[in-house]
Design a protein around this motif. Sequence first.
Motif, PDB file in Angstrom:
ATOM      1  N   GLU A 171      -7.742  21.723  -6.861  1.00 17.05           N
ATOM      2  CA  GLU A 171      -7.642  22.802  -5.895  1.00 17.05           C
ATOM      3  C   GLU A 171      -6.207  23.279  -5.737  1.00 17.05           C
ATOM      4  N   ARG A 172      -5.252  22.354  -5.852  1.00 20.10           N
ATOM      5  CA  ARG A 172      -3.858  22.703  -5.634  1.00 20.10           C
ATOM      6  C   ARG A 172      -3.125  23.063  -6.921  1.00 20.10           C
ATOM      7  N   ALA A 173      -3.813  22.928  -8.059  1.00 19.06           N
ATOM      8  CA  ALA A 173      -3.180  23.190  -9.341  1.00 19.06           C
ATOM      9  C   ALA A 173      -2.711  24.636  -9.416  1.00 19.06           C
ATOM     10  N   GLY A 174      -1.534  24.828  -9.958  1.00 13.61           N
ATOM     11  CA  GLY A 174      -1.002  26.167 -10.149  1.00 13.61           C
ATOM     12  C   GLY A 174      -0.278  26.719  -8.955  1.00 13.61           C
ATOM     13  N   ARG A 175      -0.324  26.023  -7.799  1.00 15.63           N
ATOM     14  CA  ARG A 175       0.374  26.507  -6.626  1.00 15.63           C
ATOM     15  C   ARG A 175       1.681  25.749  -6.462  1.00 15.63           C
ATOM     16  N   ALA A 176       2.784  26.453  -6.468  1.00 16.89           N
ATOM     17  CA  ALA A 176       4.092  25.805  -6.371  1.00 16.89           C
ATOM     18  C   ALA A 176       4.208  25.061  -5.050  1.00 16.89           C
ATOM     19  N   GLN A 177       4.659  23.808  -5.112  1.00 13.10           N
ATOM     20  CA  GLN A 177       4.801  22.991  -3.920  1.00 13.10           C
ATOM     21  C   GLN A 177       6.281  22.845  -3.576  1.00 13.10           C
ATOM     22  N   ARG A 178       6.694  23.491  -2.497  1.00 13.76           N
ATOM     23  CA  ARG A 178       8.084  23.371  -2.056  1.00 13.76           C
ATOM     24  C   ARG A 178       8.229  22.142  -1.182  1.00 13.76           C
ATOM     25  N   LEU A 179       9.377  21.489  -1.307  1.00 16.06           N
ATOM     26  CA  LEU A 179       9.628  20.300  -0.512  1.00 16.06           C
ATOM     27  C   LEU A 179       9.799  20.665   0.955  1.00 16.06           C
ATOM     28  N   ARG A 180       9.391  19.751   1.832  1.00 15.68           N
ATOM     29  CA  ARG A 180       9.554  19.926   3.270  1.00 15.68           C
ATOM     30  C   ARG A 180      10.505  18.863   3.800  1.00 15.68           C
ATOM     31  N   PHE A 181      11.225  19.203   4.849  1.00 15.34           N
ATOM     32  CA  PHE A 181      12.111  18.208   5.461  1.00 15.34           C
ATOM     33  C   PHE A 181      12.138  18.388   6.965  1.00 15.34           C
ATOM     34  N   ARG A 182      12.423  17.299   7.648  1.00 15.76           N
ATOM     35  CA  ARG A 182      12.428  17.288   9.106  1.00 15.76           C
ATOM     36  C   ARG A 182      13.534  18.187   9.641  1.00 15.76           C
ATOM     37  N   GLY A 183      13.187  19.044  10.606  1.00 12.86           N
ATOM     38  CA  GLY A 183      14.111  20.054  11.095  1.00 12.86           C
ATOM     39  C   GLY A 183      15.299  19.517  11.869  1.00 12.86           C
ATOM     40  N   MET A 184      16.349  20.320  11.909  1.00  8.46           N
ATOM     41  CA  MET A 184      17.556  19.974  12.643  1.00  8.46           C
ATOM     42  C   MET A 184      17.316  20.120  14.143  1.00  8.46           C
ATOM     43  N   ALA A 185      18.085  19.351  14.927  1.00 10.72           N
ATOM     44  CA  ALA A 185      17.971  19.438  16.386  1.00 10.72           C
ATOM     45  C   ALA A 185      18.321  20.842  16.871  1.00 10.72           C
ATOM     46  N   ALA A 186      19.280  21.490  16.202  1.00 10.17           N
ATOM     47  CA  ALA A 186      19.699  22.839  16.607  1.00 10.17           C
ATOM     48  C   ALA A 186      18.582  23.859  16.454  1.00 10.17           C
ATOM     49  N   ASN A 187      17.598  23.553  15.606  1.00 10.57           N
ATOM     50  CA  ASN A 187      16.499  24.482  15.354  1.00 10.57           C
ATOM     51  C   ASN A 187      15.195  24.041  16.009  1.00 10.57           C
ATOM     52  N   ALA A 188      15.294  23.162  17.009  1.00 13.70           N
ATOM     53  CA  ALA A 188      14.098  22.687  17.703  1.00 13.70           C
ATOM     54  C   ALA A 188      13.323  23.866  18.285  1.00 13.70           C
ATOM     55  N   ASN A 189      12.024  23.831  18.148  1.00 15.89           N
ATOM     56  CA  ASN A 189      11.164  24.939  18.563  1.00 15.89           C
ATOM     57  C   ASN A 189      10.650  24.699  19.985  1.00 15.89           C
ATOM     58  N   ASP A 190      11.248  25.354  20.962  1.00 17.41           N
ATOM     59  CA  ASP A 190      10.885  25.158  22.365  1.00 17.41           C
ATOM     60  C   ASP A 190      10.022  26.280  22.935  1.00 17.41           C
ATOM     61  N   ARG A 191       9.411  27.077  22.078  1.00 18.47           N
ATOM     62  CA  ARG A 191       8.573  28.155  22.614  1.00 18.47           C
ATOM     63  C   ARG A 191       7.336  27.564  23.309  1.00 18.47           C
ATOM     64  N   VAL A 192       6.760  28.332  24.202  1.00 12.47           N
ATOM     65  CA  VAL A 192       5.608  27.862  24.965  1.00 12.47           C
ATOM     66  C   VAL A 192       4.338  27.967  24.118  1.00 12.47           C
ATOM     67  N   PRO A 193       3.310  27.193  24.451  1.00 11.60           N
ATOM     68  CA  PRO A 193       2.046  27.281  23.706  1.00 11.60           C
ATOM     69  C   PRO A 193       1.343  28.603  23.968  1.00 11.60           C
ATOM     70  N   PRO A 194       0.337  28.940  23.166  1.00 12.21           N
ATOM     71  CA  PRO A 194      -0.393  30.199  23.362  1.00 12.21           C
ATOM     72  C   PRO A 194      -1.022  30.271  24.753  1.00 12.21           C
ATOM     73  N   VAL A 195      -1.008  31.449  25.342  1.00 12.53           N
ATOM     74  CA  VAL A 195      -1.595  31.616  26.672  1.00 12.53           C
ATOM     75  C   VAL A 195      -2.937  32.352  26.611  1.00 12.53           C
ATOM     76  N   LYS A 196      -3.273  32.925  25.463  1.00  9.81           N
ATOM     77  CA  LYS A 196      -4.573  33.575  25.304  1.00  9.81           C
ATOM     78  C   LYS A 196      -5.667  32.549  25.554  1.00  9.81           C
ATOM     79  N   LEU A 197      -6.685  32.927  26.325  1.00 11.98           N
ATOM     80  CA  LEU A 197      -7.684  31.975  26.789  1.00 11.98           C
ATOM     81  C   LEU A 197      -8.327  31.199  25.648  1.00 11.98           C
ATOM     82  N   SER A 198      -8.621  31.861  24.529  1.00  5.06           N
ATOM     83  CA  SER A 198      -9.290  31.192  23.409  1.00  5.06           C
ATOM     84  C   SER A 198      -8.395  30.183  22.691  1.00  5.06           C
TER      85      SER A 198
END
Length: 254
Positions: A171-198
Amino acid sequence: MLFPEHVVNLIMANETATRALPPHVIVQRGLVEIAAHQYFTTLRGWYSAQNNADRMERRMSKNTKNTRRQRKRRKADALRKAVPLFRAKYGEDETVGLEQLIHADYQSSEHSEGGESNVDEFQKYRKEHGGSDDGLEICREQWRSPQLNRVYYSLKKIGNEQITNKSCRRERAGRAQRLRFRGMAANANDRVPPVKLSKRPCFSYVNESWAIRTSNENIPMLEDPEEWSILSLSIPDEDIDDDNRAWLGDDEAE
């Protein structure tokens, strides 16, 4: 005759001889017309943007948002595929409400730019943390509770184990897999969760420490459904891989 119509006629003629596309597509000429219209509309947009800096900036911004959105959707889909094995492992009665916990909007975002950090520092950090030259930084949703993270991390480990199967590798053949790494503290994502009821999270989804730290104690949340046993499921550390245990350590240290 308009050029797109000519292209559609050419495709239909060629497909009659070669049959490269699935038969149901060729039978429905309208599908080919829709695809051709979308292609030329997109092409026209790119051509116009090349001659207008504002349009190009808006288009690039839109494409970046769409790419990040698709990554979140793929993550959510991967978690859903692991649900049957997760449920078999922990039990039907103990995992009521599991599917409802999985939303694309709840997934971590992944970025190739440095965000709020210095560019040189970001490049150095990326290489030091296994991201190579083009790795994607994982910017986790800080609002997620330790319990929600434990469920996600266990699902992810089960999903990764599934990938060892030949069918999953195909299923994953042919799809380029980019490496992932744990984010920096400076880029911490502090946005609020979705507020839409669903998409609005339940109380147990939200990290109380995050809510206090960011003054978001009063954001819209739903009551925890009493029948959702998944919200109190105990997931041991050994059911989570090493990288995600490090994330979890940060959560539970707050």
